[in-house]
Design a protein around this motif. Structure first.
Motif: not given
Ligand SMILES: *[C@@H]1O[C@H](CO)[C@@H](O)[C@H](O)[C@H]1NC(C)=O
Length: 275
Positions: A49, A81-82, A155, A157, A169
């Motif tokens: 993350a 990613t969100s 991204l 993450n 997610v």
């Molecule tokens: C990934 O990074 C973005 C930008 O910082 C953020 O908005 C998002 O919540 C993150 N996603 C996760 C699953 O952590």
């Protein structure tokens, strides 16, 4: 005339192993072999993350084999990613269509009847090239389609899911979007592969070409629901002959049947019955 078409995968595998090839083993994941509509079966890979890396160029390549097509798209993979950015790398298929989403932008790969056949292995690569602003689809070493695609920034993450379409997610799946089939050799690279590289992957000549973002040989997929790992031989998916069995529900003399098969560029699958 009614034509019944059967694709007999088990028969194909027997035919190939009888050739005596000894190849590499590979794990495949099996999803919904009985065409179950489910929202609880998937394979999940979570990226850290805290990762702030983004990619613009990428290549997503895999082998897949469809058991059953759904009325709407089935998702081979999806990446969120969100909850807002939940179509960051999605690959959807129907019997006559392949679509891919990258960074929330959906692009059409192919649209054609009989594009994909149930029970057949297909090799697919999608290559995003930010400099050229293109996305290129490659299917089965033969079909290529390059579409305009503005550079996407993705991204690393998020949550990558096989077999379902994710709306947040790591979750919010819909049963009718689930995938029914097999997946193997799923790799994601953080660069655009060349056509030569894609072709060598599709011909299984690139054992060392493993994704750096997702590597099929080393990624630890977390399996949920009824997803099952299977052990495959490389020749099961790689050197598949495009056999199809067609049954004509009609009495014919052996010679007439042999002639009709020849006119269909086929051979009689059953020995003619002696009279
Ligand atoms: C990934 O990074 C973005 C930008 O910082 C953020 O908005 C998002 O919540 C993150 N996603 C996760 C699953 O952590």
């Amino acid at each position: 005339m009614k034509i019944f078409l059967f694709v007999l995968n088990t028969v194909l595998i027997l035919v190939y192993s009888s050739h005596g090839w000894i190849g590499n083993h590979q794990t495949a994941l099996s999803f919904q072999p009985e065409n179950q509509m489910t929202s609880t079966s998937h394979a999940l890979l979570l990226f850290p993350a805290a990762n702030t890396t983004t990619i613009t160029d990428f290549s997503l390549c895999l082998w897949f084999n469809v058991f059953y097509f759904r009325k709407s798209s089935s998702y081979i993979c999806s990446y969120a990613t969100s909850s807002k950015d939940n179509n960051e790398m999605n690959l959807g298929i129907r019997s006559s269509r392949i679509v891919l989403a990258a960074g929330s932008l959906y692009v059409d790969g192919f649209r054609r009847e009989s594009l994909l056949l149930p029970g057949m292995w297909h090799h697919l690569c999608f290559v995003a090239n930010g400099d050229r602003e293109t996305g290129t689809f490659y299917l089965d070493k033969e079909l290529t389609n390059e579409v305009p695609m503005s550079p996407r920034s993705i991204l690393l993450n998020g949550s990558l899911v096989l077999g379902q379409e994710t709306d947040v997610v790591a979750g919010s799946f819909q049963a009718q979007q689930s995938f029914s089939g097999l997946i193997t050799g799923f790799n994601i690279f953080s660069r655009s592969l060349t056509t030569a590289e894609v072709m060598s992957l599709a011909a299984c000549r690139s054992e060392n070409l493993e994704g750096d973002v997702v590597s099929w040989n080393s990624a630890s997929w977390v399996l949920s629901g009824s997803v099952k790992p299977l052990d495959l031989q490389e020749e099961d998916y790689c050197h598949q002959k495009r056999f199809r069995f067609v049954v004509f529900p009609k009495m014919m003399s052996p010679n007439a049947a042999i002639d009709m098969c020849a006119s269909l560029k086929s051979e009689l699958a059953l020995p003619p019955q002696p009279h």
